[in-house]
Design a protein around this motif. Sequence first.
Motif, PDB file in Angstrom:
ATOM      1  N   UNK A  55     -55.568-124.758  69.438  1.00  9.79           N
ATOM      2  CA  UNK A  55     -55.262-124.450  70.792  1.00  9.79           C
ATOM      3  C   UNK A  55     -54.176-125.349  71.451  1.00  9.79           C
ATOM      4  N   UNK A  56     -53.572-124.792  72.440  1.00 14.22           N
ATOM      5  CA  UNK A  56     -52.239-125.518  73.071  1.00 14.22           C
ATOM      6  C   UNK A  56     -52.642-125.593  74.434  1.00 14.22           C
ATOM      7  N   UNK A  57     -52.265-126.705  75.114  1.00 14.91           N
ATOM      8  CA  UNK A  57     -52.300-127.011  76.545  1.00 14.91           C
ATOM      9  C   UNK A  57     -50.895-126.902  77.184  1.00 14.91           C
ATOM     10  N   UNK A  58     -50.992-126.499  78.395  1.00 17.31           N
ATOM     11  CA  UNK A  58     -49.927-126.835  79.150  1.00 17.31           C
ATOM     12  C   UNK A  58     -50.381-127.154  80.677  1.00 17.31           C
ATOM     13  N   UNK A  59     -49.901-128.316  81.145  1.00 19.79           N
ATOM     14  CA  UNK A  59     -50.136-128.823  82.347  1.00 19.79           C
ATOM     15  C   UNK A  59     -48.628-128.970  83.346  1.00 19.79           C
ATOM     16  N   UNK A  60     -48.974-128.560  84.440  1.00 17.65           N
ATOM     17  CA  UNK A  60     -47.892-128.462  85.607  1.00 17.65           C
ATOM     18  C   UNK A  60     -48.496-129.609  86.798  1.00 17.65           C
ATOM     19  N   UNK A  61     -47.822-129.845  87.749  1.00 17.15           N
ATOM     20  CA  UNK A  61     -48.364-130.681  89.013  1.00 17.15           C
ATOM     21  C   UNK A  61     -49.807-130.253  89.498  1.00 17.15           C
ATOM     22  N   UNK A  62     -49.882-128.964  89.511  1.00 18.23           N
ATOM     23  CA  UNK A  62     -51.157-128.392  89.923  1.00 18.23           C
ATOM     24  C   UNK A  62     -51.921-127.692  89.387  1.00 18.23           C
ATOM     25  N   UNK A  63     -51.710-127.227  88.089  1.00 22.18           N
ATOM     26  CA  UNK A  63     -52.444-126.178  87.228  1.00 22.18           C
ATOM     27  C   UNK A  63     -52.472-126.548  85.899  1.00 22.18           C
ATOM     28  N   UNK A  64     -53.475-126.201  85.186  1.00 18.81           N
ATOM     29  CA  UNK A  64     -53.429-126.488  83.520  1.00 18.81           C
ATOM     30  C   UNK A  64     -54.116-125.056  82.984  1.00 18.81           C
ATOM     31  N   UNK A  65     -53.639-125.132  81.726  1.00 21.84           N
ATOM     32  CA  UNK A  65     -54.249-123.946  81.083  1.00 21.84           C
ATOM     33  C   UNK A  65     -54.411-124.400  79.518  1.00 21.84           C
ATOM     34  N   UNK A  66     -55.339-123.496  78.874  1.00 30.37           N
ATOM     35  CA  UNK A  66     -55.433-123.691  77.417  1.00 30.37           C
ATOM     36  C   UNK A  66     -55.665-122.741  76.651  1.00 30.37           C
ATOM     37  N   UNK A  67     -55.049-122.395  75.594  1.00 30.16           N
ATOM     38  CA  UNK A  67     -54.675-121.023  74.842  1.00 30.16           C
ATOM     39  C   UNK A  67     -55.598-121.304  73.613  1.00 30.16           C
ATOM     40  N   UNK A  68     -56.405-120.644  73.329  1.00 30.84           N
ATOM     41  CA  UNK A  68     -57.080-120.556  71.960  1.00 30.84           C
ATOM     42  C   UNK A  68     -57.530-119.326  71.415  1.00 30.84           C
ATOM     43  N   UNK A  69     -58.007-119.142  70.225  1.00 33.94           N
ATOM     44  CA  UNK A  69     -58.241-117.590  69.770  1.00 33.94           C
ATOM     45  C   UNK A  69     -59.739-117.500  69.757  1.00 33.94           C
ATOM     46  N   UNK A  70     -59.890-116.137  69.201  1.00 32.12           N
ATOM     47  CA  UNK A  70     -61.444-115.827  69.482  1.00 32.12           C
ATOM     48  C   UNK A  70     -62.546-116.660  68.807  1.00 32.12           C
ATOM     49  N   UNK A  71     -62.173-117.426  67.696  1.00 38.54           N
ATOM     50  CA  UNK A  71     -63.340-118.150  67.216  1.00 38.54           C
ATOM     51  C   UNK A  71     -63.983-119.130  68.220  1.00 38.54           C
ATOM     52  N   UNK A  72     -63.167-119.378  69.418  1.00 37.44           N
ATOM     53  CA  UNK A  72     -63.562-120.578  70.334  1.00 37.44           C
ATOM     54  C   UNK A  72     -63.812-119.950  71.899  1.00 37.44           C
ATOM     55  N   UNK A  73     -63.772-118.708  72.016  1.00 36.39           N
ATOM     56  CA  UNK A  73     -63.654-118.339  73.288  1.00 36.39           C
ATOM     57  C   UNK A  73     -64.870-119.000  74.045  1.00 36.39           C
ATOM     58  N   UNK A  74     -66.262-118.414  73.480  1.00 36.31           N
ATOM     59  CA  UNK A  74     -67.534-119.177  74.051  1.00 36.31           C
ATOM     60  C   UNK A  74     -67.423-120.663  74.249  1.00 36.31           C
ATOM     61  N   UNK A  75     -67.145-121.174  73.157  1.00 30.96           N
ATOM     62  CA  UNK A  75     -67.105-122.698  73.088  1.00 30.96           C
ATOM     63  C   UNK A  75     -65.932-123.243  74.380  1.00 30.96           C
TER      64      UNK A  75
END
Length: 592
Positions: A55-75
């Motif tokens: 997984x990859x993570x991006x953080x801005x001053x007001x937002x954050x997001x995590x990218x991951x693949x289908x193995x981990x969607x539910x988790x």
Amino acid sequence: MNELIVSRLAGLRREMEKSGVRAWYVSGTDPHQSEYLPQYWQARKYLTGFTGSAGQVVVTATRAALWTDSRYFLQAEEQLAGTGIQLMKLRIAGTPTPAEWLGAVLEPSALVGTDACCMSVNQYKTFQADLQKCHLQLSDTGDLLASCWTERQPLPSIPIFEHELPFAGKCRQEKFQQVRDELRECRADGLLITALDDLAWVLNLRGQDVDFNPVFVGYGMITPEEALLFVDPVKVPEALSTKLASDSVRMLPYLAVFEVLRAFRGTLLVDPDRTNQALLGCLNPDVEVQFQLSVPARLKALKSETELKYIRETMRKDGVAMVEFLFWLDQAIGKETVTEYDIALKLSSFRSLQEGYRGDSFFPIVGYNENGAIVHRSVTRETASELKPDGMLLFDSGGQYVTGTTDITRTISLSEPTNQQRFDFTIVLKGMINLTLAKFPAGTKGCNLDVLARFFMWQNGMNYGHGTCHGIGYFLNVHEGPMSIRQEYNEYSIEPGMVLSNEPAFYREGKYGLRTENMMVCVPREITDFGTFYGFETLTLCPLDLKLIDVDLLTETEIEWINAYHQWCFDELSPLLEPDKQAFLKRLTTSL
């Protein structure tokens, strides 16, 4: 609200403001491009609470997001709840890349920071280009968490140990010579070794710095004259230090690699997918860099006859442990309280009785009924479901032995299966057998073989979202490159000596998951007027659940394969089992 994660993100944002960046990118790996990391580099887990291995993570001053693949969607959905972090599902239509997402939320020319130590040369170059397309700039800020991650654990100082002959197959000097032969052929003056499993393999050393992977934190360099090992000296026992010196291995402090690279002159072999950008950036402009796959990565992927001999021995040990586990489970279900977490502990416990066992190759993935559809579920004592004599159980586990690494998945029914369950299981099994029986010309890529495992599923409108086969190390990482069998293109062909998993799967969200995994090795098959052909030899010894097989869906060839496989399992394992376990195994391996 998850106040702990919110507080950690706030700390990072303060450091971002000091550095003048509008966003910070976390690649999710370490300076060695590892899949599994020491606690010190688990920035993704620290910032998000997500415990998956990708997984990859991006953080801005007001937002954050995590990218991951289908193995981990539910988790990921479960673990990100209350954090305010948005889940981005990789390889799903409409999901923006991190650069595209940043381009939509930041003003043009904004600076995006990252730690170049934790991005490979190729990753850094690609991400920089992607940001430029979105009118953004990439800046190497170094590690912004160094100031705000106050409870951060230090790098491990656990002693390194030797992977001794005959188990190692070749001595250090033989492996050094293989590398130097490559240097001579490439007219190069040095090879930089950055991946931890490459370093461990070429030096016949192992460690305990990373959970489940017997590796240690360090770098290496081999030149025509000497071998350099960059490692914390406290980790090397005196006797081992003496042996390394006698093999012309010179030890230097871990971070001295930067100083040595700054002073290096000549031609250097560098793997752009395993070398971090910060290392490349400290080279003198006069140095000629030849980018290519790491020499140890290519050499260690082709298991020697000695290694394969010990791997087959390891399969018998692991097979005994699996039969003993299945026997225990058969006796326990419905008679005592058993949870998914208990299953994980029992799998480890039975393996620990085998000679040469050095721990698990990953924490067992255990999913009962609907939890089986969480592909890489990480069960804890608190989150574990209790098993009943009803439904389906999926367990994916493996062991580390001085004679090899194992990885196996079985799905079993704890009651009379439904017609739908038997259909789904058998379709998955047909795919596993189809790939097992493949014969293919030399030079075949993994993506050309992947369809063999998915063919029957596709014919029934079914699929799975992960790869089919990954390489497996030799008392090393359970996930090993450079080869793979998956839909995505991989330029490295499947060659004799490569040991891979074979694990097609199917998941019905909210109901159950099905995965059947054997290990196999690529072997030569024949030479004809049309070229050299290869195939696969199965290595794993563990029965399949006959209750889940719908014989009406099988061809005669598939039935013959299952019967022959089960007879082989019985012949190999029964002499190593006690009489009650022998009788149990006999029942599990009855002919169809």
